[in-house]
Design a protein around this motif. Sequence first.
Motif, PDB file in Angstrom:
ATOM      1  N   UNK A   1      76.699  46.847  59.111  1.00  0.00           N
ATOM      2  CA  UNK A   1      76.503  47.885  60.122  1.00  0.00           C
ATOM      3  C   UNK A   1      77.124  49.185  59.619  1.00  0.00           C
ATOM      4  N   UNK A   2      76.452  50.282  59.869  1.00  0.00           N
ATOM      5  CA  UNK A   2      76.948  51.603  59.485  1.00  0.00           C
ATOM      6  C   UNK A   2      76.697  52.543  60.653  1.00  0.00           C
ATOM      7  N   UNK A   3      77.727  53.305  61.009  1.00  0.00           N
ATOM      8  CA  UNK A   3      77.554  54.284  62.084  1.00  0.00           C
ATOM      9  C   UNK A   3      78.224  55.592  61.686  1.00  0.00           C
ATOM     10  N   UNK A   4      77.731  56.670  62.289  1.00  0.00           N
ATOM     11  CA  UNK A   4      78.314  57.986  62.102  1.00  0.00           C
ATOM     12  C   UNK A   4      79.018  58.382  63.388  1.00  0.00           C
ATOM     13  N   UNK A  59      76.219  47.067  48.113  1.00  0.00           N
ATOM     14  CA  UNK A  59      77.327  46.336  47.512  1.00  0.00           C
ATOM     15  C   UNK A  59      78.585  47.087  47.917  1.00  0.00           C
ATOM     16  N   UNK A  60      79.449  46.452  48.688  1.00  0.00           N
ATOM     17  CA  UNK A  60      80.569  47.144  49.321  1.00  0.00           C
ATOM     18  C   UNK A  60      81.768  46.202  49.328  1.00  0.00           C
ATOM     19  N   UNK A  61      82.765  46.517  48.506  1.00  0.00           N
ATOM     20  CA  UNK A  61      83.913  45.624  48.351  1.00  0.00           C
ATOM     21  C   UNK A  61      85.230  46.389  48.484  1.00  0.00           C
ATOM     22  N   UNK A  62      85.820  46.375  49.693  1.00  0.00           N
ATOM     23  CA  UNK A  62      87.144  46.978  49.832  1.00  0.00           C
ATOM     24  C   UNK A  62      88.121  46.267  48.888  1.00  0.00           C
ATOM     25  N   UNK A  63      88.789  47.044  48.037  1.00  0.00           N
ATOM     26  CA  UNK A  63      89.671  46.472  47.030  1.00  0.00           C
ATOM     27  C   UNK A  63      90.793  45.681  47.699  1.00  0.00           C
ATOM     28  N   UNK A  64      90.962  44.426  47.232  1.00  0.00           N
ATOM     29  CA  UNK A  64      92.041  43.584  47.725  1.00  0.00           C
ATOM     30  C   UNK A  64      91.712  42.807  48.980  1.00  0.00           C
ATOM     31  N   UNK A  65      90.474  42.926  49.487  1.00  0.00           N
ATOM     32  CA  UNK A  65      90.104  42.193  50.698  1.00  0.00           C
ATOM     33  C   UNK A  65      89.239  41.003  50.320  1.00  0.00           C
ATOM     34  N   UNK A  66      89.400  39.887  51.053  1.00  0.00           N
ATOM     35  CA  UNK A  66      88.725  38.631  50.687  1.00  0.00           C
ATOM     36  C   UNK A  66      87.241  38.582  51.019  1.00  0.00           C
ATOM     37  N   UNK A  67      86.751  39.498  51.814  1.00  0.00           N
ATOM     38  CA  UNK A  67      85.315  39.528  52.060  1.00  0.00           C
ATOM     39  C   UNK A  67      84.956  39.744  53.507  1.00  0.00           C
ATOM     40  N   UNK A  68      83.736  40.184  53.703  1.00  0.00           N
ATOM     41  CA  UNK A  68      83.204  40.507  55.023  1.00  0.00           C
ATOM     42  C   UNK A  68      82.150  39.517  55.428  1.00  0.00           C
ATOM     43  N   UNK A  69      81.034  40.017  55.920  1.00  0.00           N
ATOM     44  CA  UNK A  69      80.498  41.379  55.829  1.00  0.00           C
ATOM     45  C   UNK A  69      81.268  42.381  56.685  1.00  0.00           C
ATOM     46  N   UNK A  70      81.004  43.664  56.380  1.00  0.00           N
ATOM     47  CA  UNK A  70      81.781  44.759  56.951  1.00  0.00           C
ATOM     48  C   UNK A  70      80.935  45.700  57.793  1.00  0.00           C
ATOM     49  N   UNK A  71      81.633  46.355  58.721  1.00  0.00           N
ATOM     50  CA  UNK A  71      81.082  47.488  59.455  1.00  0.00           C
ATOM     51  C   UNK A  71      81.776  48.733  58.913  1.00  0.00           C
ATOM     52  N   UNK A  72      81.021  49.817  58.805  1.00  0.00           N
ATOM     53  CA  UNK A  72      81.572  51.075  58.324  1.00  0.00           C
ATOM     54  C   UNK A  72      81.258  52.168  59.328  1.00  0.00           C
ATOM     55  N   UNK A  73      82.281  52.924  59.690  1.00  0.00           N
ATOM     56  CA  UNK A  73      82.084  54.121  60.516  1.00  0.00           C
ATOM     57  C   UNK A  73      82.516  55.312  59.681  1.00  0.00           C
ATOM     58  N   UNK A  74      81.610  56.267  59.527  1.00  0.00           N
ATOM     59  CA  UNK A  74      81.902  57.501  58.801  1.00  0.00           C
ATOM     60  C   UNK A  74      82.135  58.619  59.803  1.00  0.00           C
ATOM     61  N   UNK A  75      83.172  59.387  59.565  1.00  0.00           N
ATOM     62  CA  UNK A  75      83.448  60.511  60.452  1.00  0.00           C
ATOM     63  C   UNK A  75      84.090  61.645  59.668  1.00  0.00           C
ATOM     64  N   UNK A  76      84.087  62.817  60.267  1.00  0.00           N
ATOM     65  CA  UNK A  76      84.782  63.973  59.734  1.00  0.00           C
ATOM     66  C   UNK A  76      85.952  64.268  60.653  1.00  0.00           C
ATOM     67  N   UNK A  77      87.156  64.318  60.079  1.00  0.00           N
ATOM     68  CA  UNK A  77      88.360  64.633  60.839  1.00  0.00           C
ATOM     69  C   UNK A  77      89.147  65.666  60.039  1.00  0.00           C
ATOM     70  N   UNK A  78      89.390  66.816  60.645  1.00  0.00           N
ATOM     71  CA  UNK A  78      90.128  67.893  59.973  1.00  0.00           C
ATOM     72  C   UNK A  78      89.571  68.176  58.587  1.00  0.00           C
ATOM     73  N   UNK A  79      88.263  68.303  58.482  1.00  0.00           N
ATOM     74  CA  UNK A  79      87.568  68.595  57.226  1.00  0.00           C
ATOM     75  C   UNK A  79      87.800  67.534  56.146  1.00  0.00           C
ATOM     76  N   UNK A  80      88.028  66.319  56.573  1.00  0.00           N
ATOM     77  CA  UNK A  80      88.165  65.189  55.654  1.00  0.00           C
ATOM     78  C   UNK A  80      87.146  64.119  56.053  1.00  0.00           C
ATOM     79  N   UNK A  81      86.687  63.388  55.058  1.00  0.00           N
ATOM     80  CA  UNK A  81      85.737  62.305  55.270  1.00  0.00           C
ATOM     81  C   UNK A  81      86.523  61.020  55.496  1.00  0.00           C
ATOM     82  N   UNK A  82      86.281  60.361  56.636  1.00  0.00           N
ATOM     83  CA  UNK A  82      87.022  59.158  57.000  1.00  0.00           C
ATOM     84  C   UNK A  82      86.091  57.947  56.965  1.00  0.00           C
ATOM     85  N   UNK A  83      86.488  56.940  56.200  1.00  0.00           N
ATOM     86  CA  UNK A  83      85.801  55.652  56.127  1.00  0.00           C
ATOM     87  C   UNK A  83      86.640  54.667  56.922  1.00  0.00           C
TER      88      UNK A  83
END
Length: 158
Positions: free
Chosen positions: A11-14, A41-65
């Motif tokens: 899942x991916x949301x903005x 293909x999405x592998x957070x380093x050091x995590x044992x596995x998902x699947x994952x949901x990702x929310x992308x946002x902009x906060x204070x001119x920074x990209x947040x995953x």
Amino acid sequence: MADKAKFRLCDVSLDESIGRATPDIEHERAVAIFDLIEENSFEPVGHEGGPYKLKLSLVDSKLVFTITLEDDTPVATHILSLTPFRRIVKDYFMICESYYDAIRSSTPSQIEAIDMGRRGIHNEGSQTLKDRLEGKIAIDFDTARRLFTLVCVLHWRG
């Protein structure tokens, strides 16, 4: 990268606080999210596995995953400066405008030349994103391309 079933986005949301955009931009967003969920293909380093949901946002001119598991269990939050993307996104927007103008009035060879430039800038942004996520999230280039499209959509909306 390991097991594809475990290391993928389901899942991916903005961030919806940014508001709605034009129908064309909303279409780009929907297609990018669909393509991303279809194949990634999405592998957070050091995590044992998902699947994952990702929310992308902009906060204070920074990209947040913001990454969670399917059941919304928090996995990680990564914050990236947008500074390395500013020129690329600006160039990408300019060449996209040229491309859409060319479609209406240019020859096929002119359109193809502009499209090659557009793809080149998109590839540059995708590689920059992949590089910025190194050590945080392992992604392949196709996943980086689709995520870069969403970064651009956030800029269009933001």
